[in-house]
Scaffold this active site. Structure first.
Site: not given
Ligand code: ADP
Ligand code: MG
Length: 781
Positions: A14, A17, A81, A84, A484, A677, A681
């Site tokens: 925005c 920033c 080589c 270079c 994860d 994923d 994370d």
């Molecule tokens: P993980 O570390 O296993 O990948 P996440 O960090 O994505 O899991 O989520 C952790 C927990 O938070 C999930 O198990 C769920 O209980 C809750 N959670 C996260 N996002 C949502 C959502 N959009 N709807 C409902 N619960 C959620």
């Molecule tokens: Mg996850």
């Protein structure tokens, strides 16, 4: 004199920033900045005496934004080589705002530059000034043609050289066989050796001159110096008819021929090492069938435009990335996703180049063509990784830089001491020539990059994309693997299994939860939305949607109240026994609450990936400690961990907690890999020594992880570690070999125990054996 400069800035969400960056920049002495959110750029005026562009870039990056570099891979012709490559890298690095990594083995430079400071023309000019030939990336086909033509040319040069050298070989064999005097008159020898020396060998003089002018000595210097000395001595003896002196024309001619042979074999092997990219490119078709004015015409893919309507028939591969406008088909997307089951596509679905239509017909509107497709992105990534430099290579680079001057000194010393001790200056000269020839640091220069090329290429073939050589090197040192749960150990496609409504009916509970989840991208959200759709439950209008990463979501549901959907801990609801039982069976249990009132419970099951348990077992057998980190509840975590065979796990972790675990392990001296994923994370992935992401389908190339697993198969994480260890072992073997070869060869030559011809053969053999050793990695499984 103030200078002005425009820098692109990315990552601004925005106008605030922009203001923040502007403030930081204006704080620097002598800088006047205006940052525009709309044009995503910073207009700068600065006093070069007080500030430089690098500082300005650093200031923008300190604010948490990026100054996107333009990057490209440039083919480089004419490098003889590793020295270079090192020299060119130095030259390019001196250009303002340019960083470059030049690969001798890949015959290419990986470049990144700041668009405001330099442009491509300046880079190309610098390459030419340094004495090399910049080869712009044309279509891979043309590049392949060009390299085939180059190979044929090299072959012709070698053949000419070999033909003129053959009489010397015959003569040498005759001498060994006991004929005490040669049959080839000296003037004939001179006539044969001279064109080899100066016509065929011209490249060594040119290369040597350019290197010396740039302040470095390379292999060309050694070859030119060594062979010229042998030729000069022999020519003098012949022309002045000096009595009682030997001639050494065979040495100069044969060394040149052997060096050419070595180069030729090396080129061929290097071509094999980069074959992985060619294989990837071949996945996309060369022509597309385009609809124009009701007619179908075949168009070469490089002439396709955005918006073209492409018809893809049964059995065809897609030529573009785009959107289906009509038709239905089953596509094999395994080349991008690894999922071998065909995927159904219909109007509105996104489809990708190189995937194959197994059944049906599609009309696709082209959205990304040519170099914009996901496939091209992957190819670029692999090529960039193959050309990047591994940290372990720095040692070899430093060695080869001092090597040539050191060897020249040894040769001089050999000449003086042998001449003085033996009293024969011509013999002394020949010993010195042998020293120069045996000491070429080619093998040293090829040891690391060829192994990296083959290692990265092998990974790509198996669906393991390494971002760069450093990632490949570091993966092998990992001793802890953090994984994860959701979407990594499990398939990431949860399904709603049970619902427990505390008041009202099940459908009302699902409807409410799904309505709130409509704003979320989380796999759990998708599961709830799908269930609502299945049961024909319309979504309610929501406002003020909010997502708490790793906890859940909240929104104001029209006419009802504030609804929260998330972890039981976050909603602070006491769990009934029924829900506990679901957790013990491995389901994720989510609570639903409205305005402080508990509404009910939902259980979502997300099966383990078939490969998970086996992969973790393999990881442990490599001596890697495995730990599962999840945001889910302890009971669910325990059940999934037991099923996957992990005995170390932590539950209830938010993304930042996962990063803390990474840092704790690192503080204890561990090398940590994090497999996640890629979405929630991110902090842990960023903190880890090596980050691995499961490519979720076709966005693989976008992932910023060190290693992307294209196939949703966890075993590939273990393969990445094994491949890395294997590649490192190869590199160490190569370096040791190259080193020992020189350590033994130089003293032997200095003592006069190696004649220059043998030295030339040994040199050629050493580079070829290093490259061949690296090629063995192709067979790794
Ligand atoms: P993980 O570390 O296993 O990948 P996440 O960090 O994505 O899991 O989520 C952790 C927990 O938070 C999930 O198990 C769920 O209980 C809750 N959670 C996260 N996002 C949502 C959502 N959009 N709807 C409902 N619960 C959620
Ligand atoms: Mg996850």
């Amino acid at each position: 004199m103030t200078q002005s400069l425009t820098l692109p800035v990315s990552g601004m969400s925005c106008a605030a920033c922009a203001a923040r960056i502007e403030k930081q920049l204006n704080r620097l002495p002598g800088v006047d900045a205006a940052v525009s959110f709309a044009s995503e750029s910073a207009q700068l005026r600065y006093d070069p005496a007080q500030a430089n562009p690098q500082q300005l870039v650093a200031a923008i990056e300190r604010c948490g934004f990026a100054v996107p570099r333009q990057s490209m891979r440039l083919g480089i012709g004419g490098m003889s080589c590793a020295a270079c490559a090192a020299r060119l890298e130095k030259v390019l690095g001196k250009l303002p705002g340019v960083s470059a990594s030049v690969s001798f083995a890949g015959e290419s430079a990986q470049l990144a530059w700041l668009p405001g400071l330099t442009d491509l023309d300046a880079v190309l000019a610098a390459v030419r000034r340094a004495g090399f030939e910049p080869l712009l990336p044309e279509t891979e086909d043309k590049a392949a043609d060009a390299s085939a033509a180059r190979y044929r040319r090299e072959l012709a040069w070698f053949a000419a050289s070999a033909a003129m050298t053959l009489p010397f070989l015959v003569e040498m064999i005759a001498m060994f066989a006991g004929s005490h005097h040669g049959w080839l008159p000296r003037l004939w020898q001179l006539a044969l050796a001279t064109p080899v020396q100066f016509v065929i060998g011209w490249r060594f003089y040119r290369g040597a001159w350019q290197a010396l002018r740039g302040g470095v000595a390379n292999m060309d210097v050694l070859v030119a110096l060594g062979t010229s000395m042998a030729w000069l001595l022999s020519a003098a003896v012949t022309l002045l008819n000096l009595p009682g002196q030997h001639v050494y024309f065979e040495a100069s001619a044969m060394v040149i021929t052997l060096v050419l042979l070595g180069k030729l074999l090396e080129t061929r092997a290097k071509g094999k090492a980069s074959a992985a990219i060619a294989a990837l490119m071949k996945l996309a078709p060369k022509t597309a069938r385009v609809e124009q004015g009701g007619e179908l015409i075949d168009v070469p893919v490089d002439r396709l435009k955005h918006g073209d309507i492409v018809v893809v028939r049964h059995g065809d591969s897609l030529p573009v990335d785009g959107e289906v406008v009509s038709g239905e088909a089953w596509l094999d997307e395994s080349m991008l996703t690894g999922e071998s089951r065909p995927v159904a596509k219909r109007a509105g679905d996104k489809v990708y180049a190189a995937t194959r239509n197994q059944d049906g017909m599609l009309k696709v509107r082209a959205q990304s063509v040519g170099s914009e497709t996901q496939l091209a992105e992957i190819v670029r990534m692999v090529a960039a990784a193959q050309g990047s430099k591994a940290p372990i290579q720095r040692l070899a680079d430093r060695l080869s830089a001092v090597f040539v001057p050191a060897v020249s000194a040894v040769a001089l010393l050999t000449f003086l001491s042998t001449g003085w001790l033996l009293g024969s200056w011509s013999a002394a000269l020949i010993h010195a020539v042998a020293v120069l020839v045996i000491a070429c640091p080619c093998a040293l220069g090829l040891a690391t990059p060829t192994a990296i090329m083959v290692g990265v290429g092998n990974g790509a073939r198996r669906g393991i994309l390494f971002r760069n050589a450093e990632a490949l090197e570091r993966a092998g040192k990992v001793d802890v693997l953090l994984v994860d749960k959701t979407g990594t150990l499990t398939e990431g496609r949860p399904v709603l299994r049970h619902a427990l409504a505390l008041s009202g009916d099940e459908d009302a509970l699902i409807q409410l939860a799904a309505s709130v989840e409509a704003g979320s991208e989380h796999p759990l959200a998708r599961a709830l939305l799908q269930k609502a759709q299945e049961r024909g439950l319309p979504l309610l209008t929501c406002a003020d949607f909010r997502a708490e990463v790793g906890r859940g979501v909240a929104a104001l549901v029209e006419g009802r109240g504030l609804v929260l959907v998330g972890t039981p801990a976050w909603l602070d609801m006491a769990m009934p026994d029924e829900a506990r039982a679901w957790q013990d069976a491995g389901a994720t249990v989510v609570a639903v609450r409205m305005d402080g009132q508990a509404l009910g419970w939902l259980a979502l099951a997300d099966p383990l990936r078939a490969s998970s348990a086996e992969a973790l077992r393999q990881a442990r057998s490599l001596g890697v400690r495995v730990m599962m980190l999840t945001g889910d509840d302890a009971a669910t975590a325990r059940s999934i961990a037991a099923e996957a065979g992990v005995d170390e796990w932590r539950a209830g972790m938010r993304p930042q907690d996962k990063a803390v675990v990474v840092r704790e392990l690192q503080a204890a001296g561990r090398k940590v890999a994090m497999l996640g994923d890629g979405v929630n994370d991110a902090p842990a992935l960023a903190a880890a020594d090596v980050s691995l992401a499961m490519g979720s389908g076709s966005d693989v190339a976008i992932s910023a992880a060190d290693i992307t697993l294209m196939r949703g198969d966890l075993r590939h994480a273990v393969d990445a570690i094994r491949l890395s260890r294997r590649t490192l072992a190869k590199i160490r073997q190569n370096l040791a070999f190259a080193f020992v070869y020189n350590m033994l060869g130089i003293p032997l030559a200095a003592l006069g125990l190696l004649n220059p011809v043998i030295a030339g053969a040994a040199m050629a053999a050493s580079s070829v054996s290093v490259v061949s050793n690296s090629l063995l990695l192709r067979r790794w499984r």
